[in-house]
Each structure stands twice: as structure tokens, then as C-alpha cells.
Design an enzyme around this catalytic site. Structure first.
Site, PDB file in Angstrom:
ATOM      1  N   CYS A   9      28.873 -34.291  -3.828  1.00 42.25           N
ATOM      2  CA  CYS A   9      30.007 -33.490  -3.378  1.00 42.25           C
ATOM      3  C   CYS A   9      30.454 -34.014  -2.018  1.00 42.25           C
ATOM      4  O   CYS A   9      29.684 -34.008  -1.058  1.00 42.25           O
ATOM      5  CB  CYS A   9      29.616 -32.019  -3.282  1.00 42.25           C
ATOM      6  SG  CYS A   9      30.966 -30.971  -2.711  1.00 42.25           S
ATOM      7  N   GLU A  21      32.753 -19.060  -4.444  1.00 43.20           N
ATOM      8  CA  GLU A  21      33.321 -19.100  -3.094  1.00 43.20           C
ATOM      9  C   GLU A  21      34.667 -19.812  -3.108  1.00 43.20           C
ATOM     10  O   GLU A  21      35.057 -20.412  -4.109  1.00 43.20           O
ATOM     11  CB  GLU A  21      32.366 -19.858  -2.158  1.00 43.20           C
ATOM     12  CG  GLU A  21      32.142 -21.307  -2.608  1.00 43.20           C
ATOM     13  CD  GLU A  21      31.239 -22.111  -1.693  1.00 43.20           C
ATOM     14  OE1 GLU A  21      30.258 -21.546  -1.179  1.00 43.20           O
ATOM     15  OE2 GLU A  21      31.531 -23.310  -1.496  1.00 43.20           O
ATOM     16  N   HIS A  72      35.534 -21.206  -6.883  1.00 37.93           N
ATOM     17  CA  HIS A  72      34.767 -22.197  -7.655  1.00 37.93           C
ATOM     18  C   HIS A  72      33.288 -21.842  -7.656  1.00 37.93           C
ATOM     19  O   HIS A  72      32.778 -21.220  -6.717  1.00 37.93           O
ATOM     20  CB  HIS A  72      34.991 -23.614  -7.128  1.00 37.93           C
ATOM     21  CG  HIS A  72      34.637 -23.805  -5.683  1.00 37.93           C
ATOM     22  ND1 HIS A  72      35.432 -23.364  -4.661  1.00 37.93           N
ATOM     23  CD2 HIS A  72      33.546 -24.364  -5.087  1.00 37.93           C
ATOM     24  CE1 HIS A  72      34.874 -23.665  -3.499  1.00 37.93           C
ATOM     25  NE2 HIS A  72      33.711 -24.260  -3.721  1.00 37.93           N
ATOM     26  N   HIS A 120      36.838 -30.115  -2.302  1.00 43.48           N
ATOM     27  CA  HIS A 120      35.628 -30.794  -2.780  1.00 43.48           C
ATOM     28  C   HIS A 120      36.029 -31.900  -3.749  1.00 43.48           C
ATOM     29  O   HIS A 120      36.873 -31.678  -4.628  1.00 43.48           O
ATOM     30  CB  HIS A 120      34.726 -29.854  -3.574  1.00 43.48           C
ATOM     31  CG  HIS A 120      34.022 -28.812  -2.787  1.00 43.48           C
ATOM     32  ND1 HIS A 120      33.398 -29.056  -1.594  1.00 43.48           N
ATOM     33  CD2 HIS A 120      33.796 -27.508  -3.065  1.00 43.48           C
ATOM     34  CE1 HIS A 120      32.837 -27.930  -1.168  1.00 43.48           C
ATOM     35  NE2 HIS A 120      33.074 -26.978  -2.022  1.00 43.48           N
TER      36      HIS A 120
HETATM   37 MN    MN Z   1      32.530 -24.869  -1.966  1.00 45.07          MN
END
Ligand code: MN
Length: 153
Positions: free
Chosen positions: A117, A63, A103, A69
Site C-alpha cells: 500500500c 475508514e 474502504h 491508496h
Molecule cells: Mn486507509
């Protein structure tokens, strides 16, 4: 959570009163064997800390989105695709995923991959690749083998 201290739970990589959630509400074959725990819903800077754990052989969705992130690997081993490269991952490695960058995270076949995350609380929804975009990515020799692991996805 209002408590000042939330203890780790006895179960591996769990926390007291933190629910183990589905990775996403929908998405079908785009991801496999991954759970989500929200550790801080209201962290400083209007951000959220999540802990994701991918079971051996599983993966997150491929995505991209506007938000960034900041990732720290806490458990296990795996690989990540970020932009036009694939990287191996081990405990305490840090990964920054820039805006609008494809990613995906994948656990090794014989180990889980667990990671913190950090994201903004207000964020755009992830975009998944259509078949043309996916084919374009797979033509990159650096990404082909990683993407071919994806099976049905
Ligand atoms: Mn993501």
C-alpha cells in the site's frame, strides 16, 4: 533504510531488518489480525510503501481520508469495499482508493490477504464511521453482507 538491497527474509512475506508492526496503535474492534511492515519510509514523491498482511478471516478498519491508496495484492485472497462496491481480490490485483472514500480490506476465511500500500508520507488521519454512517452504509445492498461479516466491529 540506507542499504541498497534489503533481502526477503526466510519467513513468508518478511524482509531482513524490517519489523513486523501492529496495524495501528489503537482502534480496538475496528480491525482484526493484521500486521504492518514499512518497506520504504522515504520513497520517491515523498511517499511510503507498506506491506500489510491480514490473517485468514481478519480485516482492516473501515475508514476514509483525504489521501489516496495505491494497493497491489501480493499474497492470498480476499475482498475489499471501496465506495459503494465490494470487489474480490487475488494476487497482483491493483486497487486505487480515491480521496474521501470509505474502504476496508478483508481476508477470505481460508487464506491470508497480503498487499503493498503506497501512501504520501504526509497524510491526514483516517476517519472511522460513527453508528449513523455505518447504518447508512449497511443499507446499501451491495455492502450489507460484507459489513455484516464484521462481528463486533
Ligand atoms: Mn486507509
Amino acid at each position: 533504510m540506507s542499504e541498497k538491497i534489503v533481502r526477503r527474509a526466510d519467513a513468508a512475506y518478511g524482509w531482513e531488518d524490517v519489523e513486523r508492526l501492529a496495524y495501528k496503535e489503537a482502534g480496538g474492534a475496528a480491525f482484526r489480525d493484521i500486521t504492518r511492515q514499512i518497506l520504504f519510509d522515504d520513497a520517491p514523491g515523498a511517499s511510503q510503501w507498506r506491506y500489510f498482511e491480514i490473517a485468514p478471516g481478519g480485516h482492516s478498519s473501515l475508514e476514509r481520508h483525504e489521501h489516496v491508496h495505491a494497493v497491489m495484492v501480493l499474497r492470498g485472497r480476499g475482498r475489499c469495499l471501496v465506495g459503494d462496491a465490494v470487489h474480490t481480490l487475488a494476487e497482483r490485483d491493483l486497487v486505487r482508493v480515491p480521496p474521501r472514500t470509505w474502504h476496508q480490506f478483508r481476508a477470505d476465511p481460508d487464506a491470508p490477504l497480503g498487499f503493498l500500500c503506497l501512501v504520501p508520507s504526509e497524510r491526514d488521519r483516517p476517519q472511522l464511521p460513527d453508528s449513523d454512517e455505518r447504518a447508512r452504509l449497511a443499507r446499501n445492498p451491495a455492502l450489507a453482507a460484507f459489513l455484516a461479516d464484521d462481528g463486533a466491529a
